[in-house]
Design a protein around this motif. Structure first.
Motif, PDB file in Angstrom:
ATOM      1  N   PRO A   1       0.814  -1.228   0.000  1.00  9.22           N
ATOM      2  CA  PRO A   1       0.000   0.000   0.000  1.00  9.22           C
ATOM      3  C   PRO A   1       0.847   1.278   0.000  1.00  9.22           C
ATOM      4  N   SER A   2       0.220   2.383  -0.368  1.00 15.42           N
ATOM      5  CA  SER A   2       0.894   3.684  -0.330  1.00 15.42           C
ATOM      6  C   SER A   2      -0.142   4.805  -0.395  1.00 15.42           C
ATOM      7  N   THR A   3       0.098   5.855   0.336  1.00 17.45           N
ATOM      8  CA  THR A   3      -0.701   7.079   0.193  1.00 17.45           C
ATOM      9  C   THR A   3       0.176   8.155  -0.441  1.00 17.45           C
ATOM     10  N   ARG A   4       1.226   8.572   0.293  1.00 15.15           N
ATOM     11  CA  ARG A   4       2.072   9.677  -0.143  1.00 15.15           C
ATOM     12  C   ARG A   4       2.792   9.406  -1.461  1.00 15.15           C
ATOM     13  N   THR A   5       3.427   8.251  -1.570  1.00 14.20           N
ATOM     14  CA  THR A   5       4.261   7.976  -2.743  1.00 14.20           C
ATOM     15  C   THR A   5       3.411   7.947  -4.010  1.00 14.20           C
TER      16      THR A   5
ATOM     17  N   ARG B   1       7.940  15.561  -0.677  1.00 15.11           N
ATOM     18  CA  ARG B   1       7.969  14.385  -1.564  1.00 15.11           C
ATOM     19  C   ARG B   1       7.641  14.824  -2.995  1.00 15.11           C
TER      20      ARG B   1
ATOM     21  N   ARG C   1       7.250  -0.101  -5.925  1.00 19.62           N
ATOM     22  CA  ARG C   1       7.324  -0.387  -4.480  1.00 19.62           C
ATOM     23  C   ARG C   1       7.230  -1.892  -4.327  1.00 19.62           C
TER      24      ARG C   1
ATOM     25  N   GLN D   1      11.987   9.028  -0.208  1.00 16.16           N
ATOM     26  CA  GLN D   1      11.629   9.650   1.066  1.00 16.16           C
ATOM     27  C   GLN D   1      12.798  10.477   1.605  1.00 16.16           C
TER      28      GLN D   1
ATOM     29  N   PRO E   1       3.454   6.730   7.257  1.00 15.36           N
ATOM     30  CA  PRO E   1       2.459   6.968   8.294  1.00 15.36           C
ATOM     31  C   PRO E   1       3.012   6.732   9.699  1.00 15.36           C
TER      32      PRO E   1
ATOM     33  N   MET F   1       5.845  -2.530   6.571  1.00 16.62           N
ATOM     34  CA  MET F   1       5.041  -3.403   5.708  1.00 16.62           C
ATOM     35  C   MET F   1       5.844  -4.675   5.424  1.00 16.62           C
TER      36      MET F   1
ATOM     37  N   HIS G   1      14.502   3.393   1.042  1.00 14.85           N
ATOM     38  CA  HIS G   1      13.399   4.283   0.636  1.00 14.85           C
ATOM     39  C   HIS G   1      14.027   5.615   0.198  1.00 14.85           C
TER      40      HIS G   1
HETATM   41  N1   CP Z   1       6.296   7.828   3.464  1.00 12.17           N
HETATM   42  C1   CP Z   1       5.700   7.099   2.500  1.00 12.17           C
HETATM   43  O1   CP Z   1       6.345   6.532   1.624  1.00 12.17           O
HETATM   44  O2   CP Z   1       4.348   7.046   2.614  1.00 12.17           O
HETATM   45  P1   CP Z   1       3.363   6.088   1.806  1.00 12.17           P
HETATM   46  O3   CP Z   1       3.600   4.674   2.316  1.00 12.17           O
HETATM   47  O4   CP Z   1       2.002   6.589   2.153  1.00 12.17           O
HETATM   48  O5   CP Z   1       3.671   6.183   0.350  1.00 12.17           O
END
Ligand code: CP
Ligand code: NVA
Length: 318
Positions: free
Chosen positions: A61-65, A303, A113, A143, A277, A240, A140
């Motif tokens: 999963p990912s939000t920011r990336t 980012r 990812r 980041q 997160p 993760m 990473h």
């Molecule tokens: N910091 C970062 O990579 O966040 P995500 O897992 O939400 O992409």
């Protein structure tokens, strides 16, 4: 110029292709160039990647990336295709090598990812387009570029600062070790026994840092690590892929929480960083996350700006 990292990068094609699998793919000088470009892009972005397409592949999963890479590419005038790996034939057993060969015929750059860093190395070896590490078990790097830009914005310099990393010696810690040492930021890592950063990365960071300019230290005591620190950094205790060990980890890391008491032992003007997160109440308290030293939302914003520069680098436009 790209740096020599014989451990974590694609050996075959690295000289001609601008992959970004590890922070150590770039020299300190080149990292600074990417950061300077990010600063410019934060002020103004022009559509330099018109007609270029970025493929995003996520095994986790990912939000920011996911959002920042998508927005970065759109703001640069390009296109994006985002896929969860399970929706592709990778999920049914097509090899990474064959996938890389096929996608190279459709798109211009790929950011992936993955669980295993080896998948990225393999992808880069069989791809004729640049491959960007959007997080692996080992590193990473995207980041850490955002983190370095944030540190530079806050302190107006990088060299001579001290960063204390408290907690799990994970992917984020590994990339911080390499990024800080390349830019002469001293780094002290405090991790419980058995959760230290990768030893090969630690050695590489020590080789790059060239003491006495920057020191790379590993210890178990968080209060010793934060002494004289300008930056206190932490990350989740359960990355993760580590979910099966959750209970064991929560117990082992309990003394490594970044709270007001620990922060008070750092330099008075220190900042608090987290890649997010965050798991509030575990690795960090609400009072630190929401307190005056926290720069976590600037990190998240950066980012976007640094990924634009990384895309330009990968596509030969930097
Ligand atoms: N910091 C970062 O990579 O966040 P995500 O897992 O939400 O992409
Ligand atoms: N170390 C964390 C970082 C999340 C952005 C993980 O790998 O899950």
């Amino acid at each position: 110029m790209p740096f020599i990292n014989i451990i974590f990068r694609a050996e075959k094609s690295s000289c001609i292709m601008a992959h970004f699998l590890s922070i150590s793919d770039l020299s300190g000088e080149y990292l600074l160039k990417v950061l300077d470009k990010s600063k410019d892009l934060k002020k103004k972005t022009t559509p330099d990647l018109k007609n270029k397409t970025l493929l995003l592949i996520f095994e986790k999963p990912s939000t920011r990336t996911r959002i920042s890479f998508t927005q970065a590419m759109y703001q640069l005038g390009g296109n994006v295709i985002a896929l969860n790996a399970g929706e592709t034939q990778l999920g049914r057993g097509e090899t990474v090598a064959d996938t890389a060969r096929a996608i190279s015929r459709y798109v211009d750059v790929v950011a992936a990812r993955v669980y295993s860093h080896q998948s990225l190395v393999e992808m880069s070896q069989h791809s004729s387009i640049p491959v960007i590490n959007a997080l692996s078990d080992m590193e990473h790097p995207c980041q850490i570029m955002a983190d370095l830009l944030t540190i530079k914005e806050k302190f107006k310099r990088l060299e001579g600062l001290k960063l204390a990393y408290i907690g799990d010696g994970n992917n984020v810690c590994n990339s911080l070790l390499l990024g800080c040492s390349a830019l002469r930021i001293s780094i002290s890592v405090a991790s419980p026994k058995g959760y230290e950063p990768d030893n090969r990365i630690l050695q590489l960071a020590r080789n790059i840092s060239r003491p006495p300019y920057a020191v790379v230290d590993l210890m178990q005591d968080p209060s010793q690590a934060v002494k004289d620190a300008d930056i206190v950094y932490t990350d989740t205790w359960v990355s993760m892929g580590d979910e099966k060990e959750k209970e064991k980890r929560l117990k082992a890391f309990r003394p490594y929480q970044v709270n007001d008491k620990l922060l008070s032992l750092a330099k008075p003007g220190c900042i608090f960083m987290h890649d997010l997160p965050a798991y509030r109440g575990n690795e960090v308290t609400d009072s630190v996350m929401d307190g005056p030293r926290s720069v976590v939302w600037d990190q998240a914003e950066n980012r976007l700006h640094t990924e634009k520069a990384i895309l330009l680098y990968a596509l030969g436009k930097l």
